[in-house]
Scaffold this active site. Structure first.
Site, PDB file in Angstrom:
ATOM      1  N   ASP A 147     -53.381   8.348 -37.880  1.00 46.80           N
ATOM      2  CA  ASP A 147     -51.778   9.049 -37.966  1.00 46.80           C
ATOM      3  C   ASP A 147     -51.727   9.634 -36.675  1.00 46.80           C
ATOM      4  O   ASP A 147     -52.298  10.645 -36.418  1.00 46.80           O
ATOM      5  CB  ASP A 147     -51.696  10.011 -39.088  1.00 46.80           C
ATOM      6  CG  ASP A 147     -50.235  10.462 -39.310  1.00 46.80           C
ATOM      7  OD1 ASP A 147     -49.591   9.600 -38.672  1.00 46.80           O
ATOM      8  OD2 ASP A 147     -49.957  11.470 -39.840  1.00 46.80           O
ATOM      9  N   ASP A 157     -44.835   6.835 -33.823  1.00 44.09           N
ATOM     10  CA  ASP A 157     -45.375   7.324 -35.053  1.00 44.09           C
ATOM     11  C   ASP A 157     -46.016   6.287 -35.851  1.00 44.09           C
ATOM     12  O   ASP A 157     -45.108   5.339 -36.294  1.00 44.09           O
ATOM     13  CB  ASP A 157     -44.357   8.141 -35.786  1.00 44.09           C
ATOM     14  CG  ASP A 157     -44.923   8.791 -36.968  1.00 44.09           C
ATOM     15  OD1 ASP A 157     -46.240   8.810 -36.990  1.00 44.09           O
ATOM     16  OD2 ASP A 157     -44.246   9.151 -37.995  1.00 44.09           O
TER      17      ASP A 157
END
Length: 410
Positions: free
Chosen positions: A105, A282
């Protein structure tokens, strides 16, 4: 150490495992690990894909709370970690190491385990005595902070890495936790001391295991033969891109500046949908999220209509034939999503509760107006078309085309 190359798609009550052999690649210049892809939605039959991404975006927009700035006498630790499309790597913790399947992430920076397989303490484990907790869009984790040995690959070992060991968690499916490779400032507020915790990338660079504090990430469209992702530690691996990487500095606009934030404008068929604005790149978001007014402009330009079953914009075959490129002007360069890159993979339509023969667009409403310091989130459906580099040393983000930039796979 072994890294999984299985690709698991889990949506609602079913899962399909696909494990094609990866194509041969030149020997990597930098240490790298292969990432396994999972697609999943909560099994409640109600949550739609855009809802997950909007929940994450709402947390990103509330960054001031995460950094410990008081509002109404309260403080909060907020990081977003859940998404429908995730990439995971096998990471060892302890000595001898126990393998944990961790989500990669870029939108968070804490590394933690315990969502699935429990933590196995060894001689290298040390409890710091601090609690750690992270709240995100539709879940959380809380537990104890430990310092332990973390093994990313045989030649990438961190002797003393802060990890969270969850005794409670929610919102993480089919994984043991998170490997956060976002900027370290995102860890501020996750422990009572509010200190900034070095990330795994920070520690690898500090130890000299990698020459630069940077990572490169390669994805591929889910319908291509090369379905695994690749994370390169220390820089960009030219084996995975076809054009020269182009870099832009991390934006100075808050709250995007605390993430891997950039400034970009968006054009569609010679129409400016979004003037130069700040947003983030992201891996933890699945869709391309646009501020509400920008999304409405895109919806009008494409003729898409919201589909009740999926929450995505739906277009006809005729409208698809008339789509133009969606151009992202980043620095002095333009990176284009072709018409095919703007649609959801059709063989995954039913996984979202949609019509197998329908055409859905991958842009969605962020749920907030523009002008709040984060007008877009370039999520996985954007990133699968480009190679991206997250360079902490030089505070910049890089983009390059890949063999899949112009793929017609969807």
């Amino acid at each position: 150490m072994k890294f999984s190359t299985a690709v698991v798609f889990a949506a609602a009550a079913f899962s399909v495992v696909v494990a094609p052999p990866p194509p041969s690649k030149p020997a990597p210049k930098f240490p790298m690990v292969r990432l396994a892809k999972r697609f999943e939605l909560p099994g409640d039959g109600k949550t739609k894909l855009p809802d997950l991404d909007r929940a994450r975006a709402a947390v990103h927009l509330g960054l001031d709370l995460h950094l410990g700035i008081k509002r109404d006498g309260k403080t909060s630790s907020t990081l977003a970690t859940n998404a429908a499309t995730i990439y995971t790597a096998s990471v060892g913790v302890g000595s001898p190491a126990t393998e944990y399947n961790l989500i990669i992430d870029t939108g968070s920076a804490n590394t933690w385990i315990g969502a699935g397989q429990p933590y196995q303490q060894t001689s290298t484990s040390r409890d710091t005595g601090e609690t750690v907790q992270v709240a995100y869009g539709s879940g959380f984790f809380s537990g104890e902070e430990y310092i332990d040995q973390v093994t990313i690959a045989d030649n990438l070992v961190i002797d003393k890495q802060s990890i969270g060991v969850a005794d409670k968690s929610a919102g993480i499916y089919n994984a043991d936790g998170i490997l956060g490779i976002g900027p370290a400032i995102l860890t501020t507020g996750s422990t009572p001391s509010h200190r900034e915790i070095p990330t795994v990338t920070d520690n690898l660079a500090a130890s000299g295991a990698i020459s630069n504090n940077a990572v490169g990430i390669f994805f591929a469209p889910t319908t291509e033969a090369d379905t695994t992702g690749v994370l390169t530690w220390g820089g960009a691996d030219p084996a995975y891109y076809t054009s020269k990487p182009r870099y832009v500095p991390v934006t100075r606009t808050r709250p995007a500046s605390a993430y891997w934030g950039i400034d970009q404008s968006i054009m569609y068929h010679n129409q400016t949908l979004m003037p130069l604005s700040a947003g983030i790149v992201d891996t933890g978001s699945t869709l391309l999220l646009l501020a509400t007014d920008i999304f409405k402009a895109y919806k009008s330009a494409t003729g898409g209509q919201e589909d009740a079953a999926t929450g995505l914009l739906k277009i006809t075959n005729e409208q698809y034939a008339g789509l133009s490129n969606l151009d992202f002007v980043i620095g002095d360069n333009t990176f284009s999503l072709t018409p095919n890159a703007q649609i959801w993979p059709r063989y995954l339509n039913t996984a979202l509760g949609g019509d197998a023969n329908a055409i859905y667009l991958i842009a969605a409403d962020m749920g907030a107006p523009s002008g709040r310091g984060m007008d877009f989130i370039n999520g996985y459906t954007f990133l699968e078309r480009f190679y991206t580099i997250y360079d902490t040393t030089n505070s910049r983000v890089g983009f390059a085309e890949t063999e899949y930039t112009y793929s017609e796979a969807n």
